[in-house]
Design a protein around this motif. Sequence first.
Motif, PDB file in Angstrom:
ATOM      1  N   ASN A  48       1.148  -4.884  -0.563  1.00 18.91           N
ATOM      2  CA  ASN A  48       1.710  -4.461   0.721  1.00 18.91           C
ATOM      3  C   ASN A  48       2.374  -5.624   1.448  1.00 18.91           C
ATOM      4  O   ASN A  48       3.461  -5.484   2.008  1.00 18.91           O
ATOM      5  CB  ASN A  48       0.597  -3.865   1.602  1.00 18.91           C
ATOM      6  CG  ASN A  48       1.091  -3.486   2.980  1.00 18.91           C
ATOM      7  OD1 ASN A  48       1.993  -2.672   3.131  1.00 18.91           O
ATOM      8  ND2 ASN A  48       0.497  -4.087   4.005  1.00 18.91           N
ATOM      9  N   LYS A  58      -4.699  -6.474  -4.168  1.00 19.68           N
ATOM     10  CA  LYS A  58      -3.822  -6.392  -5.338  1.00 19.68           C
ATOM     11  C   LYS A  58      -4.529  -6.892  -6.588  1.00 19.68           C
ATOM     12  O   LYS A  58      -4.468  -6.257  -7.649  1.00 19.68           O
ATOM     13  CB  LYS A  58      -2.565  -7.230  -5.094  1.00 19.68           C
ATOM     14  CG  LYS A  58      -1.580  -7.261  -6.276  1.00 19.68           C
ATOM     15  CD  LYS A  58      -0.529  -8.338  -6.102  1.00 19.68           C
ATOM     16  CE  LYS A  58      -1.127  -9.730  -6.276  1.00 19.68           C
ATOM     17  NZ  LYS A  58      -0.092 -10.796  -6.209  1.00 19.68           N
ATOM     18  N   VAL A  97      -7.033   3.112  -7.720  1.00 21.79           N
ATOM     19  CA  VAL A  97      -6.398   2.539  -6.531  1.00 21.79           C
ATOM     20  C   VAL A  97      -7.028   3.093  -5.265  1.00 21.79           C
ATOM     21  O   VAL A  97      -7.346   2.343  -4.327  1.00 21.79           O
ATOM     22  CB  VAL A  97      -4.880   2.812  -6.533  1.00 21.79           C
ATOM     23  CG1 VAL A  97      -4.242   2.257  -5.261  1.00 21.79           C
ATOM     24  CG2 VAL A  97      -4.224   2.191  -7.769  1.00 21.79           C
ATOM     25  N   GLN A 108      -4.233   2.522   3.727  1.00 18.70           N
ATOM     26  CA  GLN A 108      -2.902   2.132   3.248  1.00 18.70           C
ATOM     27  C   GLN A 108      -2.395   3.161   2.240  1.00 18.70           C
ATOM     28  O   GLN A 108      -3.152   3.629   1.380  1.00 18.70           O
ATOM     29  CB  GLN A 108      -3.020   0.750   2.581  1.00 18.70           C
ATOM     30  CG  GLN A 108      -1.726   0.041   2.281  1.00 18.70           C
ATOM     31  CD  GLN A 108      -2.003  -1.341   1.700  1.00 18.70           C
ATOM     32  OE1 GLN A 108      -1.980  -1.551   0.490  1.00 18.70           O
ATOM     33  NE2 GLN A 108      -2.310  -2.294   2.583  1.00 18.70           N
ATOM     34  N   PHE A 110      -0.174   4.462  -1.041  1.00 19.45           N
ATOM     35  CA  PHE A 110       0.133   3.851  -2.333  1.00 19.45           C
ATOM     36  C   PHE A 110       0.850   4.854  -3.219  1.00 19.45           C
ATOM     37  O   PHE A 110       0.827   6.059  -2.971  1.00 19.45           O
ATOM     38  CB  PHE A 110      -1.149   3.355  -3.021  1.00 19.45           C
ATOM     39  CG  PHE A 110      -2.063   4.455  -3.503  1.00 19.45           C
ATOM     40  CD1 PHE A 110      -1.941   4.996  -4.788  1.00 19.45           C
ATOM     41  CD2 PHE A 110      -3.058   4.961  -2.673  1.00 19.45           C
ATOM     42  CE1 PHE A 110      -2.773   6.007  -5.218  1.00 19.45           C
ATOM     43  CE2 PHE A 110      -3.909   5.973  -3.100  1.00 19.45           C
ATOM     44  CZ  PHE A 110      -3.769   6.499  -4.382  1.00 19.45           C
ATOM     45  N   ILE A 139       2.714   0.208  -9.618  1.00 23.80           N
ATOM     46  CA  ILE A 139       1.816   0.535  -8.506  1.00 23.80           C
ATOM     47  C   ILE A 139       2.354  -0.144  -7.251  1.00 23.80           C
ATOM     48  O   ILE A 139       2.452  -1.372  -7.200  1.00 23.80           O
ATOM     49  CB  ILE A 139       0.380   0.048  -8.784  1.00 23.80           C
ATOM     50  CG1 ILE A 139      -0.155   0.704 -10.075  1.00 23.80           C
ATOM     51  CG2 ILE A 139      -0.532   0.364  -7.602  1.00 23.80           C
ATOM     52  CD1 ILE A 139      -1.530   0.187 -10.489  1.00 23.80           C
ATOM     53  N   THR A 140       2.701   0.665  -6.259  1.00 19.53           N
ATOM     54  CA  THR A 140       3.217   0.141  -4.992  1.00 19.53           C
ATOM     55  C   THR A 140       2.181   0.370  -3.908  1.00 19.53           C
ATOM     56  O   THR A 140       1.797   1.511  -3.637  1.00 19.53           O
ATOM     57  CB  THR A 140       4.541   0.826  -4.601  1.00 19.53           C
ATOM     58  OG1 THR A 140       5.483   0.690  -5.666  1.00 19.53           O
ATOM     59  CG2 THR A 140       5.112   0.198  -3.339  1.00 19.53           C
ATOM     60  N   LEU A 141       1.717  -0.711  -3.306  1.00 15.54           N
ATOM     61  CA  LEU A 141       0.700  -0.629  -2.254  1.00 15.54           C
ATOM     62  C   LEU A 141       1.364  -0.778  -0.893  1.00 15.54           C
ATOM     63  O   LEU A 141       2.066  -1.768  -0.637  1.00 15.54           O
ATOM     64  CB  LEU A 141      -0.341  -1.728  -2.449  1.00 15.54           C
ATOM     65  CG  LEU A 141      -1.050  -1.737  -3.818  1.00 15.54           C
ATOM     66  CD1 LEU A 141      -1.929  -2.968  -3.951  1.00 15.54           C
ATOM     67  CD2 LEU A 141      -1.867  -0.464  -3.995  1.00 15.54           C
TER      68      LEU A 141
END
Length: 210
Positions: A48, A58, A97, A108, A110, A139-141
């Motif tokens: 993030n 992460k 996740v 958050q 994701f 994987i996008t946080l």
Amino acid sequence: MNFKVLFYLLFFVFILVMNWESQNYMAAASFHDEVSQDEAIRLRILANSDSIKDQILKRDIRDEVNATITDWVLHIDSMDEAKDVIEANLDEIEAIVADKLAKSGINQSFNVEFNRVQFPTKLYGHLVYPAGEYNAVLITLGNGNGENWWCVLFPPLCFLDFANGDAVEHDERNSGVEAAEAETETEGQEVEVKFFVIEIFDTVKGWFTA
């Protein structure tokens, strides 16, 4: 002084230097095997932000996702089979996740996807993974603005990055640093070659003036 002889001598030296550089390049290139972009499945995790909390998250997600996927593909020899297994179990990665976020007390968003993802060049021993698009778990946080982590899931090579303490981070910010380092190294080599030529020139000149 016979300038014509001097000219031919310098020209001969120039050819020798260029041939020497070419041989060095070819020797280095022959030592490495380039892997096709269609022969690997990779992992990329976008944090993030660069805050300590987001970077720790992460890494926690990285550890468990890598361990889980490695168990899936460790005894698989087929690229297509590995791809099918990973795609069929994306919900398990999402669960990992979500669990890490909950345990960290971080609210958050994701996103987990399996797609073609851009990667920079990476070297594992003698294997070169050239820059380009690879099949990858992405994987996008949160906002995905932090330093990212990436490695090769199939064949499993992430453990090499763990052995080094961490993966090589790559985004627009640090890619500039990497480029600058590479440019500095190249410039240093060019300077060495130039000084080498100058030294030979001075030596030859000394012969004629002696």
